[in-house]
Design a protein around this motif. Structure first.
Motif, short mmCIF file in Angstrom:
data_model
loop_
_atom_site.label_atom_id
_atom_site.label_comp_id
_atom_site.label_asym_id
_atom_site.label_seq_id
_atom_site.Cartn_x
_atom_site.Cartn_y
_atom_site.Cartn_z
N ALA A 96 0.77 -1.26 -0.03
CA ALA A 96 0.14 0.03 0.08
C ALA A 96 0.89 1.19 0.01
O ALA A 96 2.00 1.09 0.22
CB ALA A 96 -0.85 0.23 1.20
N VAL A 97 0.21 2.28 -0.52
CA VAL A 97 0.97 3.48 -0.44
C VAL A 97 2.35 3.54 -0.43
O VAL A 97 2.94 2.67 -0.90
CB VAL A 97 0.48 4.33 0.95
CG1 VAL A 97 0.49 5.81 0.62
CG2 VAL A 97 -1.01 3.71 1.59
N LEU A 98 3.00 4.69 -0.16
CA LEU A 98 4.39 4.82 -0.59
C LEU A 98 5.09 4.30 0.64
O LEU A 98 5.26 4.87 1.79
CB LEU A 98 4.76 6.49 -0.64
CG LEU A 98 6.00 7.00 -1.09
CD1 LEU A 98 6.50 6.45 -2.21
CD2 LEU A 98 5.96 8.35 -1.04
N ALA A 99 6.01 3.63 0.37
CA ALA A 99 7.10 2.98 1.50
C ALA A 99 8.01 4.23 2.06
O ALA A 99 8.47 5.09 1.25
CB ALA A 99 7.98 2.02 0.94
N LEU A 100 8.48 4.50 3.06
CA LEU A 100 9.07 5.49 3.59
C LEU A 100 10.40 5.15 3.97
O LEU A 100 10.89 5.61 5.25
CB LEU A 100 8.18 5.74 5.05
CG LEU A 100 6.98 6.53 4.76
CD1 LEU A 100 5.95 6.67 5.99
CD2 LEU A 100 6.99 8.00 3.85
N SER A 101 10.81 4.25 3.71
CA SER A 101 12.09 3.69 3.93
C SER A 101 13.38 4.80 4.16
O SER A 101 14.42 4.73 4.81
CB SER A 101 12.61 2.28 3.28
OG SER A 101 12.75 2.82 1.93
N ALA A 102 13.13 5.65 3.29
CA ALA A 102 14.15 6.55 3.07
C ALA A 102 14.07 7.67 4.12
O ALA A 102 14.82 8.66 4.09
CB ALA A 102 14.15 7.44 1.64
N CYS A 103 12.84 7.55 4.66
CA CYS A 103 12.60 8.97 5.61
C CYS A 103 13.59 8.63 6.96
O CYS A 103 13.31 7.70 7.63
CB CYS A 103 11.19 8.77 6.02
SG CYS A 103 10.26 9.33 4.57
N PRO A 123 0.74 11.54 -0.12
CA PRO A 123 0.95 12.11 -1.36
C PRO A 123 1.49 11.05 -2.33
O PRO A 123 2.48 10.96 -2.95
CB PRO A 123 2.34 13.22 -1.15
CG PRO A 123 2.80 12.40 0.13
CD PRO A 123 1.52 11.87 0.88
N ASN A 124 0.30 10.10 -2.92
CA ASN A 124 0.73 9.22 -3.72
C ASN A 124 -0.73 8.25 -4.08
O ASN A 124 -1.57 8.95 -3.80
CB ASN A 124 1.50 8.07 -3.24
CG ASN A 124 0.94 7.56 -1.80
OD1 ASN A 124 -0.26 7.47 -1.79
ND2 ASN A 124 1.78 7.12 -0.96
N ALA A 125 -0.35 7.32 -5.06
CA ALA A 125 -1.61 6.91 -5.63
C ALA A 125 -2.59 6.40 -4.67
O ALA A 125 -4.03 6.68 -4.81
CB ALA A 125 -1.13 5.62 -6.49
N GLN A 126 -2.07 5.63 -3.74
CA GLN A 126 -3.26 5.15 -2.74
C GLN A 126 -4.12 6.16 -1.90
O GLN A 126 -5.20 6.15 -1.66
CB GLN A 126 -2.53 4.26 -1.55
CG GLN A 126 -2.46 2.72 -2.07
CD GLN A 126 -3.66 1.80 -2.35
OE1 GLN A 126 -4.49 2.38 -1.49
NE2 GLN A 126 -3.63 0.92 -3.20
#
Length: 617
Positions: free
Chosen positions: A41-48, A512-515
């Motif tokens: 789902a949604v945008l992964a946040l591994s870079a945050c 802020p993404n498609a989901q």
């Protein structure tokens, strides 16, 4: 979100056949139905990562200038004291952090309540970064993103000095499961992730009020500083959910159920000292808040006042006169806008950011003759998007929209225009008349238009009415009190009883993404007898499959663009949603304000908690 927009969640109990126990997300509110996202789902946040900076950060501070706050911190200053004077055209939908679903109210929640994580205090797109708030940093997840662990910072308390523990966070989340007392709010993400759902979409756990001693076993608190979430399905963007106000801690001893919004217990740097519903609210500093624990907030003022103005022109006049600092729920009205754009001094204190939201008409197939696609298409061609944009505020209020993907998301393509409205956007009358003939209504038909009862809402209705009359479509107004609006149009029975053929919607992605863009408004799992956010009752296998695709959770712009494009084409082909404006908003900030910037994580609203005043008054 629904930007300065109204954001709704009418949850419900539902017998919709797609709402099975293995589905995942929902977005309506009585009981959560769900969007099947099968593991992603949604945008992964591994870079945050957590930021070590405290307060707003910007690479290029600016003294002032038009659009300066979009990319910079305007008038940076360490001066403290004084009152930030805010205005709104209506009261917040709720001050209970679990119930609010208006973007500007989420912004004000940042003053009063803290969550495990939050958006970084940075201008523009930088503000979409997730950093630690109550927690030491973003959640620590297992390999498949089904288990998320957060560790609370030490020494954080509520406004009465009571320490905030992991149990308070858990309780704040548990109470949002009672969809009768705690109506509204975005708990549609939490409920299906954290409890079993029966075949009718009803959750096994229904909150602490009904369930009594029953525990939400998917959330555990091994010790006062640790909270662990075990999700029913992988959800790589769970940090986004934990940044929502619904995840704010609530002390059980101070919980008043449905009345909690009259005085929520503060965990942030401000607390409510006076509240007159629909009239005004005053916030004062919370002396139990600790700056050392907070890298998101660096408040400067001593007091924040919010005044509700029934006449937005009055608020604009006070802005211009310097007796107000900001209008928080809308942009400026047309008269003041003209002054701003023609006066270099005023313009230097204004910003016109892209909000990421889209204004559209939901065209209801359950109201004849709009059950005929050609009749819906007649509306599409007849609409004068140019006049609708002018009613919304003119060119500074946005751009004419040709499809449903907002300006700031991958896949936005202005050239994709399946229902062209002419070179000037005023509509295609001849094609509209041909479509009316095709659907057996050559002389037109009549229907009702629902909209939020604001000045801009009335102006837009007038524009719709005039445009559609050109082809014989007559429309009558159903003007609804703004805080009640989305619950009103979310009821299928109301739509049928009131013959709501057209409904005005302004929508900003929750994430802020498609989901975050599509799941609440086009998934077939959002449809039930008691409440919808899929207002057009769209049931599209293409849409549902795209939302369930692993690519919907892929953070790469290419994958996001592919998913957005696929869903966009299916939605537009259905003639269910008629987009007319990709939004931006002209905002005016008083010259005395310091530390001003527009935060991308807050829908490009001003990050109110960090604003100061230069004169100390």
């Amino acid at each position: 979100m629904m930007t300065n927009r109204l954001r709704q969640r009418p949850f419900r109990s539902s017998s919709h056949p797609r709402m099975k126990a293995d589905t995942l997300m929902s977005t309506s509110r009585s009981f959560p139905a769900v969007v099947a996202v099968t593991g992603v789902a949604v945008l992964a946040l591994s870079a945050c990562t957590s930021s070590s900076a405290r307060g707003p950060a910007a690479s290029s501070p600016a003294p002032s200038g038009f659009d300066a706050a979009v990319t910079s911190v305007v008038n940076p200053s360490s001066a403290t004291g004084g009152t930030l004077r805010l205005a709104a055209s209506a009261d917040c939908d709720s001050w209970d952090p679990a119930r609010t679903y208006l973007t500007w109210c989420w912004d004000l929640q940042r003053l009063m309540t803290r969550t495990l994580v939050g958006y970084a205090p940075k201008p523009g797109p930088g503000g979409t970064e997730i950093v630690g708030d109550l927690a030491t940093g973003p959640g620590k997840r297992n390999a498949d993103a089904t288990v998320w662990t957060y560790t609370l910072k030490p020494g954080i308390t509520f406004e009465d000095g009571t320490p905030i523990t992991s149990q308070d966070v858990k309780y704040g989340i548990e109470r949002s499961f009672d969809v009768e007392q705690i109506s509204g709010g975005p708990s549609q993400y939490l409920i299906p992730l954290l409890t079993e759902m029966d075949d009718k979409g009803n959750p096994a756990y229904q909150g602490p009020y009904k369930s009594g001693a029953k525990d939400l076993t998917s959330v555990t608190t091994p010790d006062p500083s640790t909270i662990v979430f075990t999700l029913r399905k992988p959800y790589p963007a769970f940090d986004y959910v934990m940044a929502l106000p619904v995840a704010a801690p609530v002390p059980k001893a101070k919980d008043t159920g449905g009345k909690y919004g009259s005085h929520p217990v503060a965990s942030g740097p401000f607390k409510i000292s006076d509240y007159k519903p629909g009239v005004s609210m005053t916030l004062v500093r919370n002396d139990k808040w600790n700056q050392d624990s907070d890298s998101i907030r660096s408040p400067k003022v001593s007091t924040v006042s919010l005044t509700v103005f029934s006449n937005s022109a009055d608020a604009d006049a006070r802005l211009e006169a310097g007796t107000l600092d900001l209008v928080v729920d809308t942009g400026v009205q047309s008269a003041f806008q003209t002054k701003i754009l023609t006066d270099s001094t005023l313009k230097a204190n204004a910003d016109a950011p892209v909000t990421g939201s889209i204004s559209y008409l939901a065209v209801t197939p359950s109201v004849a003759p709009l059950d005929n696609k050609a009749c819906r298409e007649a509306v599409f061609y007849a609409l004068n998007k140019r006049s609708a944009l002018l009613a919304q505020g003119g060119d500074m209020a946005g751009e004419i929209a040709t499809n449903m993907v907002p300006l700031n998301l991958p896949g936005n393509d202005p050239a994709y225009d399946p229902y062209p409205s002419g070179t000037d956007g005023s509509g295609d009358v001849s094609t509209a008349k041909a479509k009316l003939a095709e659907c057996g209504q050559p002389n037109g038909f009549s229907t009702n238009v629902a909209y939020a009862a604001t000045e801009k809402g009335q102006a837009q209705f007038a524009a719709f009415q005039e445009a559609l009359a050109r082809v014989g479509i007559t429309v009558a107004a159903k003007a609804i009190n703004p805080p009640d609006y989305f619950g009103y149009i979310g009821s299928q029975q109301t739509v049928v009883d009131q013959k709501l053929g057209l409904m005005v919607v302004n929508w900003t992605p929750d994430f802020p993404n498609a989901q975050g863009l599509w799941a609440p408004i086009v998934s077939s799992d959002m449809i039930s007898d008691e409440g919808n956010t899929n207002f057009a009752l769209l049931r599209s296998p293409v849409v549902d499959q795209a939302l369930a695709s692993p690519k919907s959770g892929d953070p790469s712009p290419a994958a996001q663009a592919e998913v957005n494009t696929s869903i966009n084409h299916a939605v537009m082909d259905s003639a269910s949603y008629l987009p007319y404006v990709w939004d931006r908003v002209l905002r005016y900030r008083a010259p005395r304000l310091t530390n001003v910037y527009l935060n991308g994580g807050l829908g490009n609203n001003y990050d109110l908690v960090n604003i100061g005043v230069s004169d100390g008054k």
